[in-house]
Design an enzyme around this catalytic site. Structure first.
Site, PDB file in Angstrom:
ATOM      1  N   ARG A 174      -9.766   0.226  -9.101  1.00 33.76           N
ATOM      2  CA  ARG A 174     -10.959  -0.616  -8.861  1.00 33.76           C
ATOM      3  C   ARG A 174     -12.215   0.125  -9.298  1.00 33.76           C
ATOM      4  O   ARG A 174     -13.148  -0.450  -9.832  1.00 33.76           O
ATOM      5  CB  ARG A 174     -11.039  -1.018  -7.396  1.00 33.76           C
ATOM      6  CG  ARG A 174     -10.199  -2.237  -7.025  1.00 33.76           C
ATOM      7  CD  ARG A 174      -8.748  -2.141  -7.471  1.00 33.76           C
ATOM      8  NE  ARG A 174      -7.970  -3.290  -7.082  1.00 33.76           N
ATOM      9  CZ  ARG A 174      -7.352  -3.413  -5.912  1.00 33.76           C
ATOM     10  NH1 ARG A 174      -7.365  -2.419  -5.033  1.00 33.76           N
ATOM     11  NH2 ARG A 174      -6.678  -4.509  -5.638  1.00 33.76           N
ATOM     12  N   ASP A 203      -3.766  -1.442 -11.293  1.00 32.71           N
ATOM     13  CA  ASP A 203      -4.136  -2.660 -10.577  1.00 32.71           C
ATOM     14  C   ASP A 203      -4.814  -3.600 -11.558  1.00 32.71           C
ATOM     15  O   ASP A 203      -4.975  -3.258 -12.731  1.00 32.71           O
ATOM     16  CB  ASP A 203      -5.022  -2.362  -9.351  1.00 32.71           C
ATOM     17  CG  ASP A 203      -4.720  -3.340  -8.207  1.00 32.71           C
ATOM     18  OD1 ASP A 203      -4.822  -4.563  -8.438  1.00 32.71           O
ATOM     19  OD2 ASP A 203      -4.348  -2.880  -7.111  1.00 32.71           O
ATOM     20  N   HIS A 278      -0.731  -7.770  -9.283  1.00 29.24           N
ATOM     21  CA  HIS A 278      -1.805  -6.760  -9.368  1.00 29.24           C
ATOM     22  C   HIS A 278      -1.721  -6.056 -10.728  1.00 29.24           C
ATOM     23  O   HIS A 278      -1.939  -4.844 -10.818  1.00 29.24           O
ATOM     24  CB  HIS A 278      -1.665  -5.703  -8.251  1.00 29.24           C
ATOM     25  CG  HIS A 278      -2.259  -6.120  -6.929  1.00 29.24           C
ATOM     26  ND1 HIS A 278      -3.605  -6.242  -6.715  1.00 29.24           N
ATOM     27  CD2 HIS A 278      -1.667  -6.442  -5.753  1.00 29.24           C
ATOM     28  CE1 HIS A 278      -3.827  -6.606  -5.450  1.00 29.24           C
ATOM     29  NE2 HIS A 278      -2.672  -6.743  -4.842  1.00 29.24           N
ATOM     30  N   GLU A 343       1.359  -8.500  -2.291  1.00 26.22           N
ATOM     31  CA  GLU A 343       0.443  -9.615  -2.555  1.00 26.22           C
ATOM     32  C   GLU A 343       0.720 -10.388  -3.837  1.00 26.22           C
ATOM     33  O   GLU A 343      -0.214 -10.800  -4.527  1.00 26.22           O
ATOM     34  CB  GLU A 343      -1.006  -9.089  -2.578  1.00 26.22           C
ATOM     35  CG  GLU A 343      -1.435  -8.501  -1.254  1.00 26.22           C
ATOM     36  CD  GLU A 343      -2.880  -8.027  -1.240  1.00 26.22           C
ATOM     37  OE1 GLU A 343      -3.537  -8.234  -0.210  1.00 26.22           O
ATOM     38  OE2 GLU A 343      -3.345  -7.444  -2.237  1.00 26.22           O
ATOM     39  N   TRP A 409       1.695  -1.741   5.722  1.00 30.53           N
ATOM     40  CA  TRP A 409       0.225  -1.832   5.714  1.00 30.53           C
ATOM     41  C   TRP A 409      -0.277  -3.027   6.510  1.00 30.53           C
ATOM     42  O   TRP A 409      -1.346  -2.976   7.089  1.00 30.53           O
ATOM     43  CB  TRP A 409      -0.302  -1.862   4.272  1.00 30.53           C
ATOM     44  CG  TRP A 409      -0.065  -3.138   3.513  1.00 30.53           C
ATOM     45  CD1 TRP A 409       1.079  -3.521   2.882  1.00 30.53           C
ATOM     46  CD2 TRP A 409      -1.010  -4.193   3.283  1.00 30.53           C
ATOM     47  NE1 TRP A 409       0.918  -4.744   2.272  1.00 30.53           N
ATOM     48  CE2 TRP A 409      -0.362  -5.180   2.504  1.00 30.53           C
ATOM     49  CE3 TRP A 409      -2.345  -4.392   3.657  1.00 30.53           C
ATOM     50  CZ2 TRP A 409      -0.996  -6.359   2.094  1.00 30.53           C
ATOM     51  CZ3 TRP A 409      -2.981  -5.563   3.248  1.00 30.53           C
ATOM     52  CH2 TRP A 409      -2.307  -6.531   2.480  1.00 30.53           C
ATOM     53  N   PHE A 435      -9.358   3.248   5.037  1.00 30.20           N
ATOM     54  CA  PHE A 435     -10.647   3.931   5.064  1.00 30.20           C
ATOM     55  C   PHE A 435     -11.688   3.231   4.187  1.00 30.20           C
ATOM     56  O   PHE A 435     -12.798   3.736   4.029  1.00 30.20           O
ATOM     57  CB  PHE A 435     -10.476   5.400   4.647  1.00 30.20           C
ATOM     58  CG  PHE A 435      -9.806   6.270   5.692  1.00 30.20           C
ATOM     59  CD1 PHE A 435      -9.230   5.725   6.834  1.00 30.20           C
ATOM     60  CD2 PHE A 435      -9.762   7.652   5.539  1.00 30.20           C
ATOM     61  CE1 PHE A 435      -8.620   6.533   7.796  1.00 30.20           C
ATOM     62  CE2 PHE A 435      -9.166   8.467   6.495  1.00 30.20           C
ATOM     63  CZ  PHE A 435      -8.589   7.904   7.624  1.00 30.20           C
ATOM     64  N   TRP A 484      -8.999   2.134  -0.638  1.00 36.29           N
ATOM     65  CA  TRP A 484      -9.129   1.143  -1.718  1.00 36.29           C
ATOM     66  C   TRP A 484     -10.560   1.226  -2.222  1.00 36.29           C
ATOM     67  O   TRP A 484     -11.505   1.367  -1.432  1.00 36.29           O
ATOM     68  CB  TRP A 484      -8.789  -0.253  -1.193  1.00 36.29           C
ATOM     69  CG  TRP A 484      -7.370  -0.308  -0.686  1.00 36.29           C
ATOM     70  CD1 TRP A 484      -6.963  -0.295   0.618  1.00 36.29           C
ATOM     71  CD2 TRP A 484      -6.177  -0.344  -1.479  1.00 36.29           C
ATOM     72  NE1 TRP A 484      -5.592  -0.320   0.682  1.00 36.29           N
ATOM     73  CE2 TRP A 484      -5.083  -0.359  -0.588  1.00 36.29           C
ATOM     74  CE3 TRP A 484      -5.929  -0.361  -2.852  1.00 36.29           C
ATOM     75  CZ2 TRP A 484      -3.755  -0.383  -1.023  1.00 36.29           C
ATOM     76  CZ3 TRP A 484      -4.613  -0.395  -3.281  1.00 36.29           C
ATOM     77  CH2 TRP A 484      -3.546  -0.409  -2.383  1.00 36.29           C
TER      78      TRP A 484
HETATM   79  C1  ACM Z   1      -2.507  -3.616   0.111  1.00 30.61           C
HETATM   80  O1  ACM Z   1      -3.476  -3.329   0.819  1.00 30.61           O
HETATM   81  N1  ACM Z   1      -2.500  -4.722  -0.615  1.00 30.61           N
HETATM   82  C2  ACM Z   1      -1.322  -2.778   0.073  1.00 30.61           C
END
Ligand code: ACM
Ligand code: ZN
Length: 773
Positions: A174, A203, A278, A343, A409, A435, A484
């Protein structure tokens, strides 16, 4: 020994220590994070001098000790010889003992020597890291610090980790972070005795690893159109012909350098190659990897839902992934390869002829089983290379691959389920390990993901869930923080989000559960902060922030403000009015009664010094404060605010919609009657609301105010209407409804819900306060 004799001996020791100019260490001054398992402090110290020798057995030990020797020489100006045979005294020696576990060590300091015993390099390194934290903070300096006494206390420390997996994930996609920052992060992990660095290399918004067989992955997939000036979720869709200029990637040479350096610090680097979703960046480079092969541009910001996905029907997709993974495994010697798996929106698979053919041929029931088929095939390949697969907890859906390790997660549920099935688990629940969430009051913090994870909550984390059987608990390898990087636009910000939350997590994952306590950690953290200051780490001071909550007394129609801080027994001082706050401000002991509109300042003090930011709030006492409310439409069980009086408690909500001040309605309007208890002169209602369209939260489309004196017949006195506007930012707004001055006892306020979210599903309406003036 009688009392008098004992006292004489203590006095004697104190006097001799003073005479020799030696520091006497107290238990409280031993401030090591993570807290060692066992520590016994003795009298006396070991002092470093030019005569101090480091005693090693082999070159591996020479490498391990050199990092600390260099630091100590730089900061002290002393010079140390490294020798193979121990002299009579004044030495630091590493001794191998095969009976130790891999990461365990014993550090024995006497006046004569420092002896570190361990099985091998990992234990020796941790012993040296502990010794570093016994040394003065000046050890962290790059230049000589004069007037420092280079002594450590006589002590015996026996130590080993509770969990074998003590990890951190950095998202390089990102926002990209380069090799230098990653190397620096590895040093910091080792300092905290953490041993896994998980690199999220793939990603939608960027492919970050050079793959020689597929050069376009980085030529195209590593670069996106620069839209950094726009909010993450408000960035325009890029066309496939737009050339990207923002991004970057790591070459195989750089990655090998990272791996090698990490090995020297007992850190294993785990690569994550996301699949099957992703992966817009990969599809932007090679559209043939997708079901319908449409050209796309790598997105510059938020993508939701994630529909671009690899086609699982085509054999060529597997050929591509096996080639990519082969190169990945040549770079990373880690036992584990992370393949993502989270996702995935599988809509394309439902209509793709190739994917449908695969479902039929393999006798699969649906697209969930198609994902499971895909992961199992990738696992077979990984196992054939003598490696193990890790995936996010979605890989449980449709059936887990036979030997997969699950990274849980979405809470701990997936982890529990996987452990029940006999699979290994790494716990990284969002609630305690993400975080990228805010760590302090949102209005005071840099932009972050809209959720809240304060320091004390990280410290309260436990990777083993109470309901687990001992056999299931054995499958929990440990835990990991995930950073992230949607909102992490710089290294300084990355450090800010990591520290001190990583400091807290390091203790959760290393120290025994019994030895941990928040009070002790808080105390030791102060010393660690001084170390960070010298090291130049941009850590967050958010935990020093004061928060306010109110106590509403309806009968007395009074409101009191309570001031809090997450550290135990905080020294909070406050004042009322626009003056600078100093140590002379009023010491806070009991909730403060709010008498009128008030400017309140408060701050945390430590050793008579102000620490952290000053809390400033204008508390507005309005006519509805502490009034009885009747809800005609009940608020959601998930967002109850601060109880039934939340809308008239004077405390305002922040952009963190979980902050406990917001009441919310899903699809329903808000309809509430306020009883002012007696007739009052009124002319304005202000309704506080929040919009966060990315989370399905929308401002009201109308606010209506009606009045009554009998609570039966209401007359509308004011109305505000507004059209829906698309909004990429999180925003707070006060909607004001002015009307002709009038007298009334009851007010009915209706806020109209947008009802249907433009992104699909119902819409949320959030309200924090109804002010009546
Ligand atoms: C995630 O936070 N999509 C692993
Ligand atoms: Zn397909």
């Amino acid at each position: 020994m009688n009392k008098v004799n004992r006292l004489l001996i203590i006095v004697f020791i104190a006097v001799t220590n003073v005479c020799l100019g030696q520091k006497v260490f107290t238990q409280k001054e031993i401030q090591i994070i993570p807290k060692p398992n066992e520590m016994v402090l003795s009298d006396g110290v070991f002092g470093f001098s030019n005569e101090t020798k480091f005693v090693i057995n082999d070159n591996a030990q020479r490498d391990i000790t050199s990092a600390l020797i260099n630091k100590l020489e730089k900061a002290s100006g002393l010079k140390f010889a490294v020798v193979l045979k121990a002299p009579k005294s004044n030495f630091v020696q590493l001794i191998i003992d095969d009976s130790f576990e891999k990461e365990a060590y014993e550090l024995k300091v006497s006046k004569k020597s420092v002896v570190i015993t361990a099985k091998g390099s990992a234990g020796f390194m941790y012993g040296l890291e502990t010794m570093r934290q016994l040394l003065p903070i000046a050890i962290e300096s790059e230049i000589v610090v004069a007037n420092t006494i280079w002594e450590i206390p006589a002590i015996d420390i026996k130590d080993k980790p509770r969990f074998q997996w003590r990890g951190l994930m950095l998202d390089l996609s990102r926002h990209f972070f380069n090799k230098e920052y990653i190397l620096k992060t590895i040093d910091r992990l080792a300092m905290h005795k953490m041993n896994v660095l998980h690199l999220h290399l793939v990603d939608d918004q960027g492919w970050r690893i050079e793959i020689k067989k597929y050069p376009k992955l980085t030529e195209v997939g590593a670069w996106r159109v620069n839209q950094e000036y726009k909010a993450w979720n408000a960035r325009a869709v890029n066309s496939p012909t737009d050339k990207g200029s923002y991004g970057g990637f790591l070459t195989q040479k750089e990655l090998k350098e990272i791996v090698k350096y990490a090995q020297s610090k007992n850190v294993e680097v785990i690569p994550e190659i996301e699949m099957p979703a992703h992966v817009s960046s990969a599809i932007a480079a090679y559209p043939e990897l997708s079901c319908f092969e449409n050209a796309i541009g790598a997105p510059s910001g938020g993508v939701w839902p994630i529909t671009d996905i690899y086609c699982v029907g085509k054999e060529s997709t597997f050929e591509f992934l096996e080639n990519v993974l082969t190169e990945v495994m040549e770079i990373f010697p880690s036992q584990y390869i992370h393949i993502g798996g989270d996702e995935a929106t599988k809509d394309h698979w439902k209509t793709c002829p190739n994917c449908q053919k695969r479902i039929q041929k393999e006798g699969l029931r649906d697209v969930n089983e198609l994902q499971s088929y895909f992961i199992k095939r990738i696992e077979q390949f990984i196992i054939s290379k003598n490696k193990k697969l890790i995936g996010w907890d979605e890989i449980l859906e449709g059936g887990l691959a036979p030997e997969a390790t699950v990274m849980s997660w979405r809470g701990t549920k997936g982890g529990i389920e996987a452990a029940e099935q006999g699979h290994d688990v790494i716990m990284t629940p969002e609630s305690h390990c993400y975080f990228n969430f805010y760590q302090g009051p949102q209005n005071e913090e840099p932009l972050a993901f809209n959720a809240f994870l304060p320091l004390n909550k990280v410290y309260a984390f436990d990777p083993v869930v109470e309901s687990m059987t001992p056999a299931e608990a054995k499958h929990v390898l440990g835990g990991q923080a995930n950073l992230w990087s949607e909102y992490i636009t710089s290294e300084a910000l990355s450090e800010y989000m990591l520290f001190p939350r990583l400091t807290a997590l390091s203790e959760v994952l290393w120290s025994t559960k019994e030895s941990r306590n928040w009070e002790g950690f808080s105390e030791r953290l102060g010393t660690m902060f001084k170390r960070y200051d010298t090291l130049g780490i941009n850590y967050a001071k958010s935990a020093y922030m004061i928060t306010a909550s109110s106590i509403v007394n309806v009968d007395a129609k009074k409101v009191f403000l309570s001031l809090e801080n997450e550290f135990p027994n905080p020294d909070i001082r406050y004042l009322i009015g626009d003056k600078d706050i100093s140590e002379n401000a009023i010491k806070y002991t009991n909730p403060i009664e709010v008498a009128g509109t008030t400017l309140l300042k408060a701050s945390l003090f430590k050793d008579e010094k102000r620490v952290g930011k000053v809390f400033i709030d204008t508390i507005k006492l309005h006519k509805a404060v502490a009034s009885k409310l009747t809800f005609k439409t009940p608020f959601s069980d998930s967002y109850k605010g601060d109880g039934s009086l939340s809308l008239v408690n004077i405390i305002r909500g922040t952009k963190n919609f979980h902050d406990g001040q917001w009441q919310a309605w899903l699809k329903d309007d808000m309809e509430v009657v306020i009883d002012l208890k007696k007739e009052k002169e009124i002319q304005q209602v202000i309704l506080g609301s929040l919009e966060s369209q990315g989370s399905g939260i929308y401002f009201p489309t109308a606010v209506t105010v009606s009045i009554s004196n009998d609570n039966i017949n209401f007359e509308e006195v004011g109305k505000l209407t507004r059209a829906f506007l698309s909004n990429g930012n999180d925003e707070l707004n006060d909607f004001k409804i002015d009307f002709v001055k009038t007298k009334a006892r009851f007010l009915k306020v209706v806020a109209t819900n947008l009802k249907k979210s433009p992104n699909g599903g119902g819409s949320w309406l959030f309200v924090d306060e109804i002010q009546v003036n």
